[in-house]
Design an enzyme around this catalytic site. Structure first.
Site, short mmCIF file in Angstrom:
data_model
loop_
_atom_site.label_atom_id
_atom_site.label_comp_id
_atom_site.label_asym_id
_atom_site.label_seq_id
_atom_site.Cartn_x
_atom_site.Cartn_y
_atom_site.Cartn_z
N GLY A 46 43.76 8.00 -36.89
CA GLY A 46 42.46 8.69 -36.96
C GLY A 46 42.60 10.22 -37.31
CD GLN A 51 44.41 15.88 -36.72
OE1 GLN A 51 43.48 14.90 -36.48
NE2 GLN A 51 45.48 15.74 -36.20
CB CYS A 94 48.53 14.53 -32.22
SG CYS A 94 47.33 15.60 -33.04
CG LEU A 95 48.38 12.32 -38.08
CD1 LEU A 95 47.25 12.06 -39.31
CD2 LEU A 95 49.85 11.67 -38.60
CG HIS A 136 43.96 11.83 -29.98
ND1 HIS A 136 45.09 11.89 -29.45
CD2 HIS A 136 43.83 12.44 -31.23
CE1 HIS A 136 45.79 12.52 -30.57
NE2 HIS A 136 45.34 12.96 -31.45
CD GLU A 137 41.32 11.37 -34.14
OE1 GLU A 137 41.23 12.36 -34.56
OE2 GLU A 137 42.19 10.44 -34.07
CG HIS A 140 41.82 16.50 -32.77
ND1 HIS A 140 42.91 17.64 -32.66
CD2 HIS A 140 42.61 15.54 -32.74
CE1 HIS A 140 44.05 17.06 -32.94
NE2 HIS A 140 43.87 15.79 -33.14
O1 GNR Z 1 47.67 8.35 -35.89
C1 GNR Z 1 47.47 8.66 -34.51
N1 GNR Z 1 47.89 7.81 -33.63
C2 GNR Z 1 47.46 7.59 -32.19
C3 GNR Z 1 47.83 6.96 -31.15
C4 GNR Z 1 47.76 6.98 -29.98
C5 GNR Z 1 46.43 7.79 -29.67
C6 GNR Z 1 45.98 8.62 -30.65
C7 GNR Z 1 46.29 8.75 -31.91
S1 GNR Z 1 45.41 9.58 -32.92
C8 GNR Z 1 46.91 9.72 -34.16
C9 GNR Z 1 46.00 10.72 -35.28
C10 GNR Z 1 45.67 11.95 -34.98
O2 GNR Z 1 46.15 12.93 -34.61
N2 GNR Z 1 44.42 12.06 -34.72
O3 GNR Z 1 43.82 13.26 -34.50
NI NI Z 2 45.40 14.27 -33.13
#
Ligand code: GNR
Ligand code: NI
Length: 173
Positions: A46, A51, A94-95, A136-137, A140
């Site tokens: 995601g 980001q 998270c990236l 999670h997104e 953000h």
């Molecule tokens: O790549 C991602 N893997 C992930 C694994 C578990 C829960 C959420 C994520 S999202 C993350 C990519 C990211 O930072 N998205 O904002």
């Molecule tokens: Ni993230």
């Protein structure tokens, strides 16, 4: 299509509240293309526009398994309209916080309202990894990071580590 540089902790852009889109024009399509390119390159499941430094309510996602067909999803102005009472734990990453993983508890299922790339309103119900990723997104877009759900001790430790890494990078430059 361009791979864009990722915004990394402790960059304060990650704390911005992203703005809703009024429509999906050529610029939005270009943004979504760049987000897919950046997300698949990373690789991640995601990505929120902030980001890559764009404070708009745009998310790309693909939770398909490695050997399966790709399932790209672009979500504009996503809104969680329902969360289950039941919770589930999942290890998150998270990236924007590279190479850090921790377990987070979130609602097990969610209902999401969003606009697709043609700005048509849609709704989906999600569970499992997709439900976790959606939450999670959407976080953000509101300046919230998964480390915000950890103890203050753990979060402070992570913040310190990434502040130090950023200083070391500045010294190289
Ligand atoms: O790549 C991602 N893997 C992930 C694994 C578990 C829960 C959420 C994520 S999202 C993350 C990519 C990211 O930072 N998205 O904002
Ligand atoms: Ni993230």
């Amino acid at each position: 299509m361009t791979v864009r540089p990722l915004v990394i902790l402790p960059d304060s852009q990650l704390r911005l509240t992203s703005k809703p889109l009024a429509g999906a024009d050529k610029d939005v399509r270009k943004l979504v293309d760049d987000m897919f390119q950046t997300m698949y390159d990373a690789p991640g499941i995601g990505l929120a526009a902030i980001q890559i430094g764009v404070p708009l309510r745009v998310v790309t996602m693909d939770v398909s398994k490695r050997d399966d067909k790709q399932e790209p999803m672009a979500l504009l102005n996503p809104e969680i309209v329902w969360k289950s009472e039941e919770m589930r734990e999942m290890e998150e990453g998270c990236l924007s916080i590279p190479e850090y993983y921790e377990t987070v508890e979130r609602p097990d299922r969610v209902r999401l309202r969003y606009r697709d790339i043609d700005f048509k309103e849609r709704e989906i119900e999600a569970d499992g990894v997709l439900a976790t990723c959606i939450q999670h997104e959407v976080d953000h877009l509101n300046g919230v990071l998964f480390i915000d759900y950890l103890s203050k001790l753990k979060r402070d430790r992570v913040m310190k580590r990434y502040a130090k890494l950023a200083r070391m990078k500045d010294d190289e430059a």
